[in-house]
Write a protein that holds these residues in place. Sequence first.
Motif, PDB file in Angstrom:
ATOM      1  N   GLY A 104     -13.777   6.604   0.567  1.00 23.01           N
ATOM      2  CA  GLY A 104     -12.662   5.775   1.009  1.00 23.01           C
ATOM      3  C   GLY A 104     -11.778   5.353  -0.150  1.00 23.01           C
ATOM      4  N   LYS A 106     -10.829   2.529  -0.647  1.00 19.97           N
ATOM      5  CA  LYS A 106     -11.348   1.257  -1.152  1.00 19.97           C
ATOM      6  C   LYS A 106     -12.223   1.512  -2.377  1.00 19.97           C
ATOM      7  CE  LYS A 106     -12.391  -2.284   1.686  1.00 19.97           C
ATOM      8  NZ  LYS A 106     -13.118  -3.067   2.705  1.00 19.97           N
ATOM      9  N   ILE A 109     -10.054   2.584  -5.384  1.00 21.29           N
ATOM     10  CA  ILE A 109      -9.412   1.454  -6.079  1.00 21.29           C
ATOM     11  C   ILE A 109     -10.438   0.726  -6.949  1.00 21.29           C
ATOM     12  CG2 ILE A 109      -8.293  -0.798  -5.694  1.00 21.29           C
ATOM     13  CD1 ILE A 109      -7.174   0.545  -3.052  1.00 21.29           C
ATOM     14  N   TRP A 130      -3.095  -6.510  -0.319  1.00 20.45           N
ATOM     15  CA  TRP A 130      -4.246  -6.192   0.535  1.00 20.45           C
ATOM     16  C   TRP A 130      -5.476  -6.940   0.012  1.00 20.45           C
ATOM     17  CZ3 TRP A 130      -8.239  -2.037  -0.218  1.00 20.45           C
ATOM     18  CH2 TRP A 130      -9.097  -1.988   0.877  1.00 20.45           C
ATOM     19  N   TYR A 133      -7.798  -6.229  -3.282  1.00 19.14           N
ATOM     20  CA  TYR A 133      -7.311  -6.081  -4.662  1.00 19.14           C
ATOM     21  C   TYR A 133      -7.782  -7.238  -5.548  1.00 19.14           C
ATOM     22  CZ  TYR A 133      -3.736  -2.834  -2.738  1.00 19.14           C
ATOM     23  OH  TYR A 133      -3.067  -1.820  -2.113  1.00 19.14           O
ATOM     24  N   SER A 176       0.951  -1.617  -2.842  1.00 16.05           N
ATOM     25  CA  SER A 176       0.954  -0.614  -1.777  1.00 16.05           C
ATOM     26  C   SER A 176       2.326  -0.570  -1.108  1.00 16.05           C
ATOM     27  CB  SER A 176      -0.121  -0.914  -0.716  1.00 16.05           C
ATOM     28  OG  SER A 176       0.113  -2.139  -0.059  1.00 16.05           O
ATOM     29  N   ASN A 180       0.218  -3.097   3.127  1.00 22.82           N
ATOM     30  CA  ASN A 180      -0.684  -3.908   3.921  1.00 22.82           C
ATOM     31  C   ASN A 180      -0.757  -5.224   3.158  1.00 22.82           C
ATOM     32  OD1 ASN A 180      -2.762  -5.068   5.307  1.00 22.82           O
ATOM     33  ND2 ASN A 180      -4.313  -3.541   4.806  1.00 22.82           N
ATOM     34  N   ASP A 209      -1.047   2.389  -4.287  1.00 20.50           N
ATOM     35  CA  ASP A 209      -1.907   2.631  -3.124  1.00 20.50           C
ATOM     36  C   ASP A 209      -1.020   3.152  -1.990  1.00 20.50           C
ATOM     37  OD1 ASP A 209      -3.493   2.451  -0.868  1.00 20.50           O
ATOM     38  OD2 ASP A 209      -4.220   0.435  -1.289  1.00 20.50           O
ATOM     39  N   ILE A 211      -1.977   4.693   0.923  1.00 20.07           N
ATOM     40  CA  ILE A 211      -2.808   5.019   2.077  1.00 20.07           C
ATOM     41  C   ILE A 211      -2.000   5.054   3.394  1.00 20.07           C
ATOM     42  CG2 ILE A 211      -3.577   2.629   2.457  1.00 20.07           C
ATOM     43  CD1 ILE A 211      -6.147   5.265   2.691  1.00 20.07           C
ATOM     44  N   TYR A 212      -0.877   4.316   3.442  1.00 20.60           N
ATOM     45  CA  TYR A 212      -0.041   4.332   4.667  1.00 20.60           C
ATOM     46  C   TYR A 212       1.139   5.292   4.550  1.00 20.60           C
ATOM     47  CZ  TYR A 212      -2.863   0.374   5.950  1.00 20.60           C
ATOM     48  OH  TYR A 212      -3.940  -0.415   6.252  1.00 20.60           O
ATOM     49  N   SER A 241      -8.070   7.816   5.971  1.00 20.97           N
ATOM     50  CA  SER A 241      -8.388   6.837   7.013  1.00 20.97           C
ATOM     51  C   SER A 241      -7.248   6.572   7.982  1.00 20.97           C
ATOM     52  CB  SER A 241      -8.773   5.500   6.371  1.00 20.97           C
ATOM     53  OG  SER A 241     -10.057   5.578   5.798  1.00 20.97           O
ATOM     54  N   ARG A 250     -14.758   7.929   5.810  1.00 21.96           N
ATOM     55  CA  ARG A 250     -14.818   7.368   4.469  1.00 21.96           C
ATOM     56  C   ARG A 250     -14.446   8.370   3.371  1.00 21.96           C
ATOM     57  NH1 ARG A 250     -13.294   3.983   4.885  1.00 21.96           N
ATOM     58  NH2 ARG A 250     -13.973   2.895   3.012  1.00 21.96           N
ATOM     59  N   ILE A 251     -13.255   8.915   3.437  1.00 22.84           N
ATOM     60  CA  ILE A 251     -12.803   9.785   2.346  1.00 22.84           C
ATOM     61  C   ILE A 251     -11.457   9.285   1.801  1.00 22.84           C
ATOM     62  CG2 ILE A 251     -12.109  12.122   1.646  1.00 22.84           C
ATOM     63  CD1 ILE A 251     -15.066  12.026   2.223  1.00 22.84           C
ATOM     64  N   TYR A 328       1.198  -3.250  10.790  1.00 32.61           N
ATOM     65  CA  TYR A 328       1.014  -4.701  10.726  1.00 32.61           C
ATOM     66  C   TYR A 328       2.348  -5.407  10.834  1.00 32.61           C
ATOM     67  CZ  TYR A 328      -3.156  -2.952   8.342  1.00 32.61           C
ATOM     68  OH  TYR A 328      -4.297  -2.261   8.016  1.00 32.61           O
TER      69      TYR A 328
HETATM   70  N1  PMP Z   1      -5.672   0.229   0.780  1.00 31.68           N
HETATM   71  C1  PMP Z   1      -5.092  -0.413   1.805  1.00 31.68           C
HETATM   72  C2  PMP Z   1      -3.766  -1.029   1.588  1.00 31.68           C
HETATM   73  C3  PMP Z   1      -5.735  -0.481   3.049  1.00 31.68           C
HETATM   74  O1  PMP Z   1      -5.170  -1.113   4.055  1.00 31.68           O
HETATM   75  C4  PMP Z   1      -6.989   0.133   3.200  1.00 31.68           C
HETATM   76  C5  PMP Z   1      -7.677   0.076   4.537  1.00 31.68           C
HETATM   77  N2  PMP Z   1      -8.519  -0.986   4.664  1.00 31.68           N
HETATM   78  C6  PMP Z   1      -7.565   0.765   2.101  1.00 31.68           C
HETATM   79  C7  PMP Z   1      -6.865   0.798   0.904  1.00 31.68           C
HETATM   80  C8  PMP Z   1      -8.916   1.382   2.144  1.00 31.68           C
HETATM   81  O2  PMP Z   1      -8.962   2.472   2.977  1.00 31.68           O
HETATM   82  P1  PMP Z   1     -10.256   3.370   3.122  1.00 31.68           P
HETATM   83  O3  PMP Z   1     -11.309   2.829   2.230  1.00 31.68           O
HETATM   84  O4  PMP Z   1     -10.626   3.297   4.562  1.00 31.68           O
HETATM   85  O5  PMP Z   1      -9.812   4.746   2.719  1.00 31.68           O
END
Ligand code: PMP
Length: 402
Positions: A104, A106, A109, A130, A133, A176, A180, A209, A211-212, A241, A250-251, A328
Amino acid sequence: MTDFNSILADRIINMAESATLAMARKAREMKAEGIDIISLSIGEPDFKTPKHIQEAAKAAIDEGKYFGYPPVPGYMDLREGIAEKLRTENGIKSKAENIVVSTGAKQSIANVIISISNPGDEIVIITPYWVSYRDVALFAGAKPVFAVGTIENDFKVTAQDLDAVITDKTKAILFSSPSNPTGSVFTKDEIAGIVKVMEKHPNVLIISDEIYEHINFSGGHVSIGSFPEVEDRTITVNGFSKGFAMTGWRIGYISAPVAIAKACEKVQGQITSGANSIAQRAALAALKADLGPTRDMTAEYLRRRDLVLGLLDEIPGMKTYVPSGAFYIFPDISNFFGKSNGTMTINNANDMSLYILNEAKVSVVTGDAFGAPDCIRISYAASDKELKEAMKRIKEVLAKLS
Ligand code: PMP
Ligand code: GLU
């Protein structure tokens, strides 16, 4: 020994529980008690992982080749695929050697922050941020420093605000976009402004970050790592994710300067041995296939954003803005502070999220968890029926405050 709490490490005692996960747990528990809870707390796609990705995982099992430990930084074909994606879609000069695949984003990071932080180092966190952090920076021994955006600018920090908090102790900035908790998207010009500031601070790393990335309603995604001025010190974080509805698989991954990638590999080699093998095969299929299902999900999130925003705007006292990505909305609810329903007075966002949970039976997350104590976070990754009912209930309980 009976008091096990007293033997816990200080850094764990001092670590806050992830507020998003805590609220999701609370909602699950209330649901199990038979309470009709609508959960808008956790940020998680409500779609199923697309079929072709599910099939790739099944095929990987049937092939029988992926039952042993994978290489610590990830399978080479996946790392090559990720590097190619970053080059062609994001304009980032990435090679397999820059990529570390993790459990993930997460963990990605956490790996990076643990790898770069010495005691006293400052990590500038663009705020609202988020949840994880701040606590991961503290866990790693660094000092989180906040550059704060305001609702008037859709919560986006300005280049000047960022510049004002960078010191000679700053190790990295972390942010990010799409964000988020706010859903705000930094435009290309705004990112160029951040790059200009970073040019004045050549020893400061950038952790971006993304991820979105795919859940962006404002046009193309811009990666700060594509700017030549900062490409050599930007760490891009991404994962599967959100864009592929794969939270449980979880990748996640980073693309980082080789020395940082190697450090993350070392951390991961001591802590997890690498990411799940079958999930990595599924991730490779996600990467190689057409993004049609991802685009369809994004179109659906956009439609729901407008639905929720329209309903929130009908609630007197609710202060909103238009989020351009993620799933969100982060309204400012400070107009309600000091008001009461006769039994409970709302003094802050924690009170408000508890009031909404207990009275409206809707779970949202307090803005405090994101460094923004005037706000609450609502995730609209839920069905129309749930969203309409949740907004109706919130409107009703807020009308009782005076
Ligand atoms: N960064 C942000 C901004 C997130 O919203 C999320 C989701 N919780 C993650 C990282 C982590 O994502 P994941 O570990 O599911 O890949
Ligand atoms: N990204 C999600 C959220 O912010 C998942 C929960 C988490 O990982 O903290 O709600």
